[in-house]
Design a protein around this motif. Structure first.
Motif, PDB file in Angstrom:
ATOM      1  N   LEU A 286      -7.958  -0.377  -4.477  1.00 57.45           N
ATOM      2  CA  LEU A 286      -7.231  -1.240  -5.403  1.00 57.45           C
ATOM      3  C   LEU A 286      -8.111  -2.301  -6.061  1.00 57.45           C
ATOM      4  O   LEU A 286      -7.701  -2.919  -7.048  1.00 57.45           O
ATOM      5  N   SER A 287      -9.288  -2.542  -5.486  1.00 67.52           N
ATOM      6  CA  SER A 287     -10.176  -3.634  -5.938  1.00 67.52           C
ATOM      7  C   SER A 287      -9.501  -4.996  -5.796  1.00 67.52           C
ATOM      8  O   SER A 287      -9.772  -5.924  -6.562  1.00 67.52           O
ATOM      9  N   GLU A 288      -8.605  -5.110  -4.831  1.00 68.26           N
ATOM     10  CA  GLU A 288      -7.946  -6.375  -4.508  1.00 68.26           C
ATOM     11  C   GLU A 288      -7.283  -6.212  -3.148  1.00 68.26           C
ATOM     12  O   GLU A 288      -7.217  -5.110  -2.600  1.00 68.26           O
ATOM     13  N   ALA A 289      -6.789  -7.313  -2.608  1.00 63.79           N
ATOM     14  CA  ALA A 289      -6.117  -7.247  -1.312  1.00 63.79           C
ATOM     15  C   ALA A 289      -4.860  -6.396  -1.423  1.00 63.79           C
ATOM     16  O   ALA A 289      -4.063  -6.574  -2.352  1.00 63.79           O
ATOM     17  N   PRO A 290      -4.651  -5.462  -0.508  1.00 62.66           N
ATOM     18  CA  PRO A 290      -3.443  -4.640  -0.578  1.00 62.66           C
ATOM     19  C   PRO A 290      -2.205  -5.425  -0.159  1.00 62.66           C
ATOM     20  O   PRO A 290      -2.257  -6.237   0.763  1.00 62.66           O
ATOM     21  N   SER A 291      -1.105  -5.192  -0.844  1.00 60.95           N
ATOM     22  CA  SER A 291       0.171  -5.785  -0.468  1.00 60.95           C
ATOM     23  C   SER A 291       0.806  -4.965   0.649  1.00 60.95           C
ATOM     24  O   SER A 291       0.355  -3.859   0.966  1.00 60.95           O
ATOM     25  N   PHE A 292       1.875  -5.499   1.227  1.00 61.87           N
ATOM     26  CA  PHE A 292       2.605  -4.726   2.240  1.00 61.87           C
ATOM     27  C   PHE A 292       3.146  -3.426   1.652  1.00 61.87           C
ATOM     28  O   PHE A 292       3.345  -2.433   2.352  1.00 61.87           O
ATOM     29  N   VAL A 293       3.378  -3.404   0.343  1.00 61.92           N
ATOM     30  CA  VAL A 293       3.904  -2.218  -0.321  1.00 61.92           C
ATOM     31  C   VAL A 293       2.910  -1.057  -0.231  1.00 61.92           C
ATOM     32  O   VAL A 293       3.296   0.111  -0.081  1.00 61.92           O
ATOM     33  N   ALA A 294       1.619  -1.354  -0.302  1.00 66.28           N
ATOM     34  CA  ALA A 294       0.603  -0.309  -0.177  1.00 66.28           C
ATOM     35  C   ALA A 294       0.625   0.295   1.226  1.00 66.28           C
ATOM     36  O   ALA A 294       0.469   1.507   1.397  1.00 66.28           O
ATOM     37  N   PHE A 295       0.843  -0.551   2.249  1.00 68.27           N
ATOM     38  CA  PHE A 295       0.954  -0.036   3.622  1.00 68.27           C
ATOM     39  C   PHE A 295       2.195   0.844   3.767  1.00 68.27           C
ATOM     40  O   PHE A 295       2.179   1.851   4.477  1.00 68.27           O
ATOM     41  N   GLU A 296       3.282   0.463   3.101  1.00 65.93           N
ATOM     42  CA  GLU A 296       4.489   1.283   3.133  1.00 65.93           C
ATOM     43  C   GLU A 296       4.218   2.672   2.545  1.00 65.93           C
ATOM     44  O   GLU A 296       4.692   3.685   3.081  1.00 65.93           O
ATOM     45  N   GLY A 297       3.463   2.717   1.448  1.00 63.61           N
ATOM     46  CA  GLY A 297       3.115   4.009   0.870  1.00 63.61           C
ATOM     47  C   GLY A 297       2.291   4.854   1.818  1.00 63.61           C
ATOM     48  O   GLY A 297       2.555   6.052   1.997  1.00 63.61           O
ATOM     49  N   TYR A 298       1.305   4.245   2.450  1.00 63.84           N
ATOM     50  CA  TYR A 298       0.458   4.979   3.397  1.00 63.84           C
ATOM     51  C   TYR A 298       1.287   5.513   4.561  1.00 63.84           C
ATOM     52  O   TYR A 298       1.162   6.679   4.960  1.00 63.84           O
ATOM     53  N   ASP A 299       2.145   4.661   5.121  1.00 69.27           N
ATOM     54  CA  ASP A 299       2.954   5.080   6.264  1.00 69.27           C
ATOM     55  C   ASP A 299       3.910   6.209   5.902  1.00 69.27           C
ATOM     56  O   ASP A 299       4.239   7.052   6.745  1.00 69.27           O
ATOM     57  N   THR A 300       4.365   6.238   4.661  1.00 70.27           N
ATOM     58  CA  THR A 300       5.276   7.301   4.223  1.00 70.27           C
ATOM     59  C   THR A 300       4.627   8.672   4.369  1.00 70.27           C
ATOM     60  O   THR A 300       5.222   9.607   4.930  1.00 70.27           O
ATOM     61  N   ILE A 301       3.409   8.805   3.882  1.00 66.59           N
ATOM     62  CA  ILE A 301       2.720  10.091   3.987  1.00 66.59           C
ATOM     63  C   ILE A 301       2.343  10.391   5.431  1.00 66.59           C
ATOM     64  O   ILE A 301       2.390  11.540   5.881  1.00 66.59           O
TER      65      ILE A 301
END
Length: 386
Positions: A286-301
Motif C-alpha cells: 500500500l506504501s502506507e500503514a495498513p488500516s484494519f480493513v486491509a487485515f479484514e481482506g487478508y483474513d477473508t481469503i
C-alpha cells in the motif's frame, strides 16, 4: 438453504484448472475508494501467499474483482455476473448497504459470501446459511463505543446524522444503549442543517460530545472545522464511530484538526507474529500503514482458502462449512456462530478498539478503550496497556 440449479441432464462436471473467488470492493466514487483499496490489498496479498504455497490442492486461486462504487444495484448485478463465471464464493465489500444487496442476491443464487468489512446487523432479511461475516455487527461495536463515551463522562451527546439505513441504524443503537444508562441523545438532522447550524445547535443544547454519522469528505470535514473554530465549543469532544479517521485521507484533509476524534477500529492491542508479518507486507503493498480493513481482506481469503482445502469448491459444501471453521487469522482465531439478532454466520467477536489520532502526532494512534474476543458469549473489556 436455497439450492442452486443443477446442470442439465447428461452435462459433465469438469474441474476448472483454477478456483475462482469473486471480490466486491468500492474502487470508484461515490464509494470510499481508499477503503476499497485497502480491502483489495488484503485480498490480493492473501491470494498471492496461497498460490505461492501451492494453491488449493495444486489449483491456483484466481481473484475476480468487481467495483461496486457503493451502488447496491451495481453490486447485485456483479453477484449475478460472478455466479455465471463460476466463482466458488464471494468475498469483500466495505459499505454496509451495498453488502446487504450483495448478500441478498448471493442467498437467492446459493452462492457463499464471506463479507469482509460491512457491519450492518441485518445483512439479510431472513436467516441464511450462505453468508458469513468477519467484521463485528454494528450493534456490538457501537455499544462498546457508547460505553466508552459514558466512561469518559459524556452523558449528553449530540448525533449529527445523514439520511441512510446505515446511519439510522447506528443512531438507533447509540440512542437505545445510552438512554438505558441515563444518557441523553440529541438528534441533528444533516439533511436539513448546514455545518454552521450544527455549532448553533450544540451551543444551545449543552451537549459535551458530538458524533459524526456523516460521509467523508463532506459534510464531515466542514463540520469538524466549524466546531473546532467555534469558541463556544472548545470543550466539546468530536467522535466518529464509523471509523472515518482510520484512513490517511482523513489526516490529509483535516491536518491538526484530524486528531482527538475517537473512532472504532477492529484490531488487537498487539498483533500476533502472523499479524505483524502481514502488516509489513501490506505496508509495502500500500506504501502506507495498513488500516484494519486491509487485515479484514487478508483474513477473508485465509478463511476461504482453508474451507476450500478442507471441503472443495462445491458451493453448498462451502456454505455448510461455516459452523466448522476454526482458522487463525491476523487478529485472532476465527470461528463462526449464530448470534441473536444477526441473520448471517458471525465471527463473535473480533477485537474492538476505540482509538484516536494523537494531537502531538496525528499519524500515531492512541488506544482509548479496548474489548477482546468473546468468552462464553461475553465480551471482555479492558483499559489499554501503556
Amino acid at each position: 438453504m436455497n439450492t442452486p440449479p443443477s446442470p442439465p441432464p447428461g452435462a459433465e462436471r469438469t474441474e476448472e484448472p483454477v478456483v475462482r473467488i469473486g471480490a466486491l470492493v468500492p474502487l470508484t466514487r461515490p464509494g470510499w475508494v481508499e477503503a476499497g483499496r485497502h480491502v483489495l490489498a488484503g485480498l490480493e496479498l492473501a491470494v498471492r501467499e496461497v498460490n505461492d504455497a501451492g494453491g488449493i490442492a495444486g489449483r491456483p486461486l484466481d481473484l475476480v474483482v468487481r467495483d461496486t462504487a457503493a451502488d447496491p444495484r451495481k453490486a447485485a448485478a456483479a453477484v449475478d455476473e460472478l455466479a455465471h463465471l463460476g466463482v466458488a464464493a464471494l468475498a469483500g465489500e466495505y459499505h454496509s448497504v451495498v453488502a446487504r444487496a450483495a448478500a441478498a442476491r448471493a442467498d437467492a443464487l446459493g452462492l457463499p459470501f464471506l463479507c469482509s468489512s460491512a457491519v450492518l446487523d441485518a445483512l439479510t432479511d431472513q436467516p441464511t446459511e450462505w453468508v458469513a461475516r468477519l467484521a463485528p455487527a454494528q450493534s456490538h461495536g457501537w455499544r462498546i463505543y457508547a460505553d466508552f463515551l459514558l466512561g469518559a463522562g459524556h452523558s449528553r451527546i449530540a448525533v449529527a446524522a445523514e439520511p441512510s439505513v446505515y446511519w439510522a441504524s447506528g443512531a438507533r443503537i447509540l440512542r437505545d444503549h445510552l438512554s438505558s444508562r441515563g444518557g441523553t441523545v440529541i438528534d441533528l438532522d444533516m439533511g436539513t442543517l448546514a455545518p454552521t447550524d450544527v455549532c448553533d445547535e450544540l451551543a444551545g443544547d449543552r451537549a459535551t460530545a458530538l458524533l459524526l454519522l456523516t460521509g467523508h469528505p463532506e459534510p464531515t470535514v466542514s463540520i469538524v472545522r466549524s466546531v473546532r473554530r467555534d469558541q463556544r465549543l472548545t470543550e466539546i469532544m468530536i467522535g466518529a464511530p464509523a471509523g472515518q479517521p482510520e484512513f490517511a485521507a482523513w489526516a490529509t484533509s483535516l491536518g491538526d484538526d484530524s486528531a482527538a476524534i475517537p473512532f472504532l477500529r477492529y484490531l488487537p492491542e498487539r498483533l500476533s507474529p502472523l499479524g505483524a508479518r502481514v502488516e509489513t507486507a501490506l505496508r509495502e503493498r500500500l506504501s502506507e500503514a495498513p488500516s484494519f480493513v486491509a487485515f479484514e481482506g487478508y483474513d477473508t481469503i485465509t478463511v476461504l482458502a482453508e474451507v476450500l482445502r478442507s471441503h472443495g469448491a462445491d458451493r453448498a459444501r462451502i456454505a455448510e462449512s461455516w459452523p466448522r471453521v476454526a482458522v487463525e487469522g491476523t487478529r485472532g482465531l476465527i470461528r463462526f456462530s449464530r448470534t441473536p439478532g444477526i441473520s448471517v454466520w458471525q465471527w463473535a467477536w473480533p477485537p474492538v478498539q476505540v482509538v484516536d489520532r494523537d494531537p502531538a502526532d496525528p499519524d500515531r494512534f492512541r488506544i482509548l478503550h479496548a474489548a477482546g474476543e468473546s468468552v462464553g458469549g461475553e465480551s471482555t473489556e479492558h483499559a489499554p496497556t501503556p
